[in-house]
Design a protein around this motif. Structure first.
Motif, mmCIF file in Angstrom:
data_model
loop_
_atom_site.group_PDB
_atom_site.id
_atom_site.type_symbol
_atom_site.label_atom_id
_atom_site.label_comp_id
_atom_site.label_asym_id
_atom_site.label_seq_id
_atom_site.Cartn_x
_atom_site.Cartn_y
_atom_site.Cartn_z
ATOM 1 N N GLY A 187 31.112 12.513 -48.857
ATOM 2 C CA GLY A 187 30.996 13.938 -49.162
ATOM 3 C C GLY A 187 29.525 14.318 -49.177
ATOM 4 O O GLY A 187 28.698 13.567 -49.695
ATOM 5 N N PHE A 188 29.197 15.474 -48.598
ATOM 6 C CA PHE A 188 27.798 15.878 -48.457
ATOM 7 C C PHE A 188 27.480 17.114 -49.279
ATOM 8 O O PHE A 188 28.246 18.068 -49.302
ATOM 9 C CB PHE A 188 27.482 16.206 -46.992
ATOM 10 C CG PHE A 188 27.620 15.028 -46.089
ATOM 11 C CD1 PHE A 188 26.551 14.187 -45.856
ATOM 12 C CD2 PHE A 188 28.841 14.748 -45.479
ATOM 13 C CE1 PHE A 188 26.683 13.085 -45.026
ATOM 14 C CE2 PHE A 188 28.984 13.653 -44.646
ATOM 15 C CZ PHE A 188 27.900 12.813 -44.421
ATOM 16 N N VAL A 189 26.305 17.071 -49.924
ATOM 17 C CA VAL A 189 25.800 18.241 -50.635
ATOM 18 C C VAL A 189 24.353 18.445 -50.182
ATOM 19 O O VAL A 189 23.565 17.499 -50.174
ATOM 20 C CB VAL A 189 25.835 18.019 -52.165
ATOM 21 C CG1 VAL A 189 25.303 19.239 -52.897
ATOM 22 C CG2 VAL A 189 27.258 17.699 -52.630
ATOM 23 N N PHE A 190 24.028 19.683 -49.774
ATOM 24 C CA PHE A 190 22.693 19.960 -49.244
ATOM 25 C C PHE A 190 21.954 20.931 -50.157
ATOM 26 O O PHE A 190 22.561 21.671 -50.927
ATOM 27 C CB PHE A 190 22.799 20.578 -47.841
ATOM 28 C CG PHE A 190 23.530 19.707 -46.855
ATOM 29 C CD1 PHE A 190 22.872 18.694 -46.180
ATOM 30 C CD2 PHE A 190 24.893 19.888 -46.609
ATOM 31 C CE1 PHE A 190 23.536 17.883 -45.274
ATOM 32 C CE2 PHE A 190 25.571 19.081 -45.702
ATOM 33 C CZ PHE A 190 24.890 18.074 -45.030
ATOM 34 N N GLN A 191 20.624 20.947 -49.990
ATOM 35 C CA GLN A 191 19.790 21.834 -50.793
ATOM 36 C C GLN A 191 20.212 23.297 -50.633
ATOM 37 O O GLN A 191 20.239 24.064 -51.584
ATOM 38 C CB GLN A 191 18.333 21.661 -50.333
ATOM 39 C CG GLN A 191 17.354 22.559 -51.050
ATOM 40 C CD GLN A 191 15.910 22.242 -50.664
ATOM 41 O OE1 GLN A 191 15.647 21.413 -49.790
ATOM 42 N NE2 GLN A 191 14.994 22.906 -51.309
ATOM 43 N N SER A 192 20.569 23.682 -49.400
ATOM 44 C CA SER A 192 20.835 25.099 -49.129
ATOM 45 C C SER A 192 22.332 25.425 -49.063
ATOM 46 O O SER A 192 22.738 26.369 -48.402
ATOM 47 C CB SER A 192 20.141 25.503 -47.838
ATOM 48 O OG SER A 192 20.429 24.560 -46.830
ATOM 49 N N PHE A 193 23.140 24.634 -49.731
ATOM 50 C CA PHE A 193 24.581 24.880 -49.967
ATOM 51 C C PHE A 193 25.471 24.807 -48.723
ATOM 52 O O PHE A 193 26.530 24.218 -48.763
ATOM 53 C CB PHE A 193 24.830 26.217 -50.696
ATOM 54 C CG PHE A 193 23.799 26.577 -51.744
ATOM 55 C CD1 PHE A 193 23.375 25.626 -52.676
ATOM 56 C CD2 PHE A 193 23.247 27.849 -51.801
ATOM 57 C CE1 PHE A 193 22.417 25.945 -53.646
ATOM 58 C CE2 PHE A 193 22.289 28.172 -52.767
ATOM 59 C CZ PHE A 193 21.879 27.219 -53.683
ATOM 60 N N HIS A 194 25.037 25.475 -47.622
ATOM 61 C CA HIS A 194 25.825 25.469 -46.376
ATOM 62 C C HIS A 194 27.258 25.961 -46.555
ATOM 63 O O HIS A 194 28.195 25.399 -45.998
ATOM 64 C CB HIS A 194 25.863 24.063 -45.742
ATOM 65 C CG HIS A 194 24.548 23.599 -45.210
ATOM 66 N ND1 HIS A 194 24.417 22.504 -44.399
ATOM 67 C CD2 HIS A 194 23.293 24.084 -45.375
ATOM 68 C CE1 HIS A 194 23.135 22.328 -44.086
ATOM 69 N NE2 HIS A 194 22.446 23.277 -44.681
ATOM 70 N N LEU A 195 27.433 27.015 -47.343
ATOM 71 C CA LEU A 195 28.768 27.625 -47.437
ATOM 72 C C LEU A 195 28.953 28.576 -46.253
ATOM 73 O O LEU A 195 27.982 29.116 -45.720
ATOM 74 C CB LEU A 195 28.913 28.400 -48.750
ATOM 75 C CG LEU A 195 28.758 27.563 -50.033
ATOM 76 C CD1 LEU A 195 28.887 28.459 -51.260
ATOM 77 C CD2 LEU A 195 29.762 26.431 -50.081
ATOM 78 N N ILE A 196 30.208 28.781 -45.853
ATOM 79 C CA ILE A 196 30.480 29.718 -44.753
ATOM 80 C C ILE A 196 30.590 31.117 -45.361
ATOM 81 O O ILE A 196 31.470 31.378 -46.182
ATOM 82 C CB ILE A 196 31.799 29.347 -44.047
ATOM 83 C CG1 ILE A 196 31.798 27.856 -43.721
ATOM 84 C CG2 ILE A 196 32.048 30.268 -42.851
ATOM 85 C CD1 ILE A 196 31.667 27.459 -42.323
ATOM 86 N N PRO A 197 29.669 32.022 -44.976
ATOM 87 C CA PRO A 197 29.571 33.314 -45.678
ATOM 88 C C PRO A 197 30.806 34.188 -45.555
ATOM 89 O O PRO A 197 31.061 35.034 -46.413
ATOM 90 C CB PRO A 197 28.345 33.988 -45.024
ATOM 91 C CG PRO A 197 28.116 33.266 -43.746
ATOM 92 C CD PRO A 197 28.651 31.877 -43.920
ATOM 93 N N THR A 198 31.599 33.984 -44.489
ATOM 94 C CA THR A 198 32.756 34.857 -44.250
ATOM 95 C C THR A 198 34.036 34.326 -44.899
ATOM 96 O O THR A 198 35.088 34.947 -44.794
ATOM 97 C CB THR A 198 33.002 35.017 -42.739
ATOM 98 O OG1 THR A 198 33.073 33.705 -42.158
ATOM 99 C CG2 THR A 198 31.869 35.783 -42.085
#
Ligand SMILES: Nc1ncnc2c1ncn2[C@@H]1O[C@H](COP(=O)(O)OP(=O)(O)O)[C@@H](O)[C@H]1O
Ligand SMILES: [Mg+2]
Length: 223
Positions: free
Chosen positions: A87-98
């Protein structure tokens, strides 16, 4: 040993320059360990995490995960290993805005065979509860604070029950209070659920609270 890196070297080549991002790195990580990776900017921390996470391949050396020598796996088998066990977690979240919170968290399950829609919903609810966001399932990413966004990203990272969590500066964009919340969640996942965690951080205090600190300088491990 759950994760074994042997003599890992990574060289990036562009037309003009060659950068040795990792230089003969040897690391073993036991199941259930919480390890932090520290070092100045550009020393190879993200490269290391990408290689452990099977997002990138080393120029030479081997990555073994739970006894599987990953260089011998097909791209399809690698993708399956990545999807199930990491499972990956990044500094800039990388959520899909839509997509709303619940749909973002559900994403890793969509590509998994044999998980019904109702089971997916149940798993999404379970992990959102774990990160304290059961009341935000219909919110859109833009309506969340940084800390909440990172908790959604953690929920998405764990929804498929991976045993390994790789976090690249997970609190780097958060103020200290929100950062502490995220660290609490990571510590609980390690202690209560036995997750193995590899976290890049610039925060000495956070690093001291983990089992072990691996320090890098210029692509090499120090100490
Ligand atoms: N895709 C790439 N192409 C070329 N050079 C890269 C690439 N990714 C990273 N590098 C270089 O490799 C070195 C290590 O980068 P990185 O792993 O991102 O460091 P850190 O995460 O510790 O800041 C840096 O010199 C960086 O410029
Ligand atoms: Mg980095």
């Amino acid at each position: 040993m759950l994760i074994q890196l042997k003599e890992i070297t990574k060289v990036y080549r562009t037309r003009e320059i060659e950068t040795t991002a990792l230089d003969n790195v040897n690391i073993g990580i036991e199941k259930g360990e919480f390890v932090s990776v520290m070092g100045p900017s550009g020393c190879g921390k993200s490269t290391l995490l990408n290689i452990v996470g099977l997002l990138d391949k080393p120029t030479s050396g081997s990555v073994t995960i739970d006894g599987e020598l990953t260089s011998e796996l097909s791209d399809r088998a690698l993708a399956a290993l990545r999807n199930r066990r990491l499972g990956f977690v990044f500094q800039s979240f990388h959520l899909i805005p839509t997509l709303n919170v619940a749909d973002n968290v559900e994403l890793p399950l969509i590509y998994r065979k044999g998980v019904s829609a109702s089971e997916r919903r149940r798993l999404v609810e379970e992990v959102l509860e774990k990160v304290g966001l059961s009341h935000r399932t219909r919110h859109m990413p833009a309506q969340l604070s940084g800390g909440q966004s990172q908790r959604v990203a953690i929920a998405r990272a764990i929804v498929g029950s991976p045993e390994i969590i790789l976090a690249d500066e997970p609190t780097g964009n958060l103020d200290s209070r929100m950062g502490a919340e995220v660290m609490d969640i990571l510590h609980r996942l390690n202690r209560e659920d036995g997750k193995t965690i590899v976290m890049v951080t610039h925060n000495e205090e956070q690093a001291r609270q983990t089992d072990r600190i691996i320090r890098f300088f210029d692509g090499r491990q120090v100490q």
